[in-house]
Design a protein around this motif. Structure first.
Motif, PDB file in Angstrom:
ATOM      1  N   LYS A   1      34.317  64.940  59.685  1.00 25.26           N
ATOM      2  CA  LYS A   1      34.788  64.788  61.062  1.00 25.26           C
ATOM      3  C   LYS A   1      34.589  63.358  61.538  1.00 25.26           C
ATOM      4  O   LYS A   1      35.451  62.784  62.200  1.00 25.26           O
TER       5      LYS A   1
ATOM      6  N   ALA B   1      37.215  61.161  59.937  1.00 22.41           N
ATOM      7  CA  ALA B   1      38.513  61.329  60.612  1.00 22.41           C
ATOM      8  C   ALA B   1      38.512  60.578  61.938  1.00 22.41           C
ATOM      9  O   ALA B   1      39.494  59.916  62.299  1.00 22.41           O
ATOM     10  N   SER B   2      37.371  60.641  62.620  1.00 20.88           N
ATOM     11  CA  SER B   2      37.248  59.960  63.903  1.00 20.88           C
ATOM     12  C   SER B   2      37.304  58.440  63.727  1.00 20.88           C
ATOM     13  O   SER B   2      37.939  57.736  64.512  1.00 20.88           O
TER      14      SER B   2
ATOM     15  N   ILE C   1      38.844  56.850  61.283  1.00 19.00           N
ATOM     16  CA  ILE C   1      40.210  56.467  60.919  1.00 19.00           C
ATOM     17  C   ILE C   1      41.110  56.476  62.149  1.00 19.00           C
ATOM     18  O   ILE C   1      41.904  55.562  62.363  1.00 19.00           O
ATOM     19  N   ALA C   2      40.938  57.514  62.988  1.00 22.30           N
ATOM     20  CA  ALA C   2      41.772  57.593  64.198  1.00 22.30           C
ATOM     21  C   ALA C   2      41.545  56.389  65.094  1.00 22.30           C
ATOM     22  O   ALA C   2      42.449  55.940  65.786  1.00 22.30           O
ATOM     23  N   ASN C   3      40.323  55.845  65.071  1.00 24.61           N
ATOM     24  CA  ASN C   3      39.994  54.727  65.954  1.00 24.61           C
ATOM     25  C   ASN C   3      40.051  53.382  65.253  1.00 24.61           C
ATOM     26  O   ASN C   3      39.430  52.421  65.700  1.00 24.61           O
ATOM     27  N   ALA C   4      40.808  53.310  64.146  1.00 24.28           N
ATOM     28  CA  ALA C   4      40.863  52.062  63.365  1.00 24.28           C
ATOM     29  C   ALA C   4      41.456  50.918  64.166  1.00 24.28           C
ATOM     30  O   ALA C   4      41.272  49.758  63.820  1.00 24.28           O
ATOM     31  N   ASP C   5      42.187  51.238  65.238  1.00 26.15           N
ATOM     32  CA  ASP C   5      42.846  50.195  66.038  1.00 26.15           C
ATOM     33  C   ASP C   5      42.280  50.106  67.447  1.00 26.15           C
ATOM     34  O   ASP C   5      42.860  49.437  68.288  1.00 26.15           O
ATOM     35  N   THR C   6      41.186  50.806  67.711  1.00 27.13           N
ATOM     36  CA  THR C   6      40.645  50.824  69.068  1.00 27.13           C
ATOM     37  C   THR C   6      39.688  49.655  69.270  1.00 27.13           C
ATOM     38  O   THR C   6      38.698  49.560  68.556  1.00 27.13           O
ATOM     39  N   PRO C   7      39.982  48.787  70.227  1.00 29.57           N
ATOM     40  CA  PRO C   7      39.095  47.636  70.426  1.00 29.57           C
ATOM     41  C   PRO C   7      37.673  48.077  70.744  1.00 29.57           C
ATOM     42  O   PRO C   7      37.466  49.009  71.517  1.00 29.57           O
TER      43      PRO C   7
ATOM     44  N   TYR D   1      35.518  49.670  69.060  1.00 30.35           N
ATOM     45  CA  TYR D   1      34.987  50.877  68.412  1.00 30.35           C
ATOM     46  C   TYR D   1      34.137  50.491  67.204  1.00 30.35           C
ATOM     47  O   TYR D   1      34.507  49.628  66.431  1.00 30.35           O
TER      48      TYR D   1
ATOM     49  N   ARG E   1      30.980  55.070  62.794  1.00 32.53           N
ATOM     50  CA  ARG E   1      29.834  55.978  62.914  1.00 32.53           C
ATOM     51  C   ARG E   1      29.707  56.802  61.640  1.00 32.53           C
ATOM     52  O   ARG E   1      30.703  57.160  61.026  1.00 32.53           O
TER      53      ARG E   1
ATOM     54  N   ILE F   1      23.613  60.774  64.197  1.00 30.00           N
ATOM     55  CA  ILE F   1      24.736  59.863  63.963  1.00 30.00           C
ATOM     56  C   ILE F   1      24.315  58.446  64.298  1.00 30.00           C
ATOM     57  O   ILE F   1      23.744  58.199  65.360  1.00 30.00           O
TER      58      ILE F   1
ATOM     59  N   ILE G   1      39.104  50.548  56.655  1.00 30.75           N
ATOM     60  CA  ILE G   1      39.929  51.684  56.200  1.00 30.75           C
ATOM     61  C   ILE G   1      39.615  52.032  54.748  1.00 30.75           C
ATOM     62  O   ILE G   1      39.616  53.209  54.369  1.00 30.75           O
TER      63      ILE G   1
END
Lengths: 148, 145
Positions: free
Chosen positions: A58, A61-62, A64-70, A72, A75, A94, A111
């Motif tokens: 999980k 996945a989190s 990867i989803a936030n790979a482009d979030t400034p 971030y 974790r 965590i 990534i």
């Protein structure tokens, strides 16, 4: 399940791995893993292992989803240490991952690292399910008196 | 502990990347647009991402139990490029100002194409994550077979 009499104080529970009796405070009782009478300690360890793997998956996945979030930060959990604490049935701790290169926007998701973990967790989970399946198959064979 | 929240996290990543891809293709399509409802030439748009708690329907129930709160991603805002338009001398153009200059959007196709590639790769990464998690769910269902 090896349950004590409800009126016992302090309540005594059988430890899942060592099979020895341990006194427990009632509020802690719900958080400890017990082995159903039919399964052995290995199966409950496998269950815990799969729980940890899914918790980690999980987080991957989190990440990867936030790979482009400034801003971030990656974790993860310390898998080995968490598994050693398996019998506590605590929620895994965590932490941020150190040693990753931070990009200009403050994000440090790598990534390649996440893809590797994604594949690794998948394979580990697959091994755990195969092992558990074979334990259950043995058990079923015994129930059916060796007939197939 | 449920793997399904990992699916919703990856789905939120896919949705966010898709939104960004839509904005980038809109930029490319409007690279020469001189008229917009707001007046003036088209201005470049881009998405800003922000982490959000995962949107699982059971989230509220499990929130107190799960310490591994997975974080999804969402588009927090769409930023519009504040830079001035590029002025080109086209006296015959219907949108030309009295000096004969027309304002064109300040869009660099190379920039948008590179962003689009990055968006597409990120989308693929999320798809891989979904298929890995789906595989794990399937395997745990297979235990009882």
């Amino acid at each position: 399940m090896q349950r004590p009499n409800p009126g016992d104080a302090p309540r005594i529970w059988r430890h899942a791995e060592t099979n020895c009796l341990i006194p427990l405070k009632p509020e802690k009782a719900a958080s400890v893993h017990f082995i159903p009478a039919m399964l052995d300690p290995l199966s409950s360890n496998l269950e815990r292992y799969m729980d940890l793997l899914s918790a980690r998956q999980k987080l991957v996945a989190s990440n990867i989803a936030n790979a482009d979030t400034p801003g971030y930060k990656t974790r993860d959990i310390d898998f080995q240490a968490e598994f050693r604490n398996a019998m506590d049935a605590r929620q895994p701790h965590i932490a941020q991952v150190s040693g990753l290169k931070t990009k200009n926007d403050g994000n440090n998701v790598n990534i390649d690292r996440e893809s590797r973990l994604l594949a690794e967790n998948d394979i580990r989970f697959s091994i755990a399910t195969s092992l558990l399946r074979s334990r259950l198959k043995t058990l079923r064979s015994a129930i059916q008196e060796g007939r197939t | 502990m449920s793997l399904f929240s990992a699916l919703s996290v990856s789905a939120s990543g896919m949705a966010a990347q898709r939104t960004r891809a839509e904005l980038l293709t809109e930029n490319l399509a409007n690279a020469e647009t001189t008229r917009t409802p707001e007046g003036g030439p088209y201005r470049r748009k881009d998405a800003v991402f922000v982490t959000t708690p995962s949107q699982s329907e059971f989230r509220s129930i499990f929130a107190s139990h799960l310490d591994t709160k997975p974080q999804g991603v969402a588009v927090s805002e769409v930023v519009v490029d504040p830079r001035d338009p590029v002025m080109r001398y086209l006296p015959g153009h219907p949108d030309a100002n009295p000096d004969g200059y027309v304002g064109f959007p300040r869009i660099n196709p190379a920039e948008d194409m590179v962003d689009l590639m990055s968006t597409s790769r990120n989308y693929q990464a999320n798809v891989s994550a979904i298929s890995a998690v789906k595989d794990m769910i399937q395997k745990s269902l297979d235990i009882l077979q």
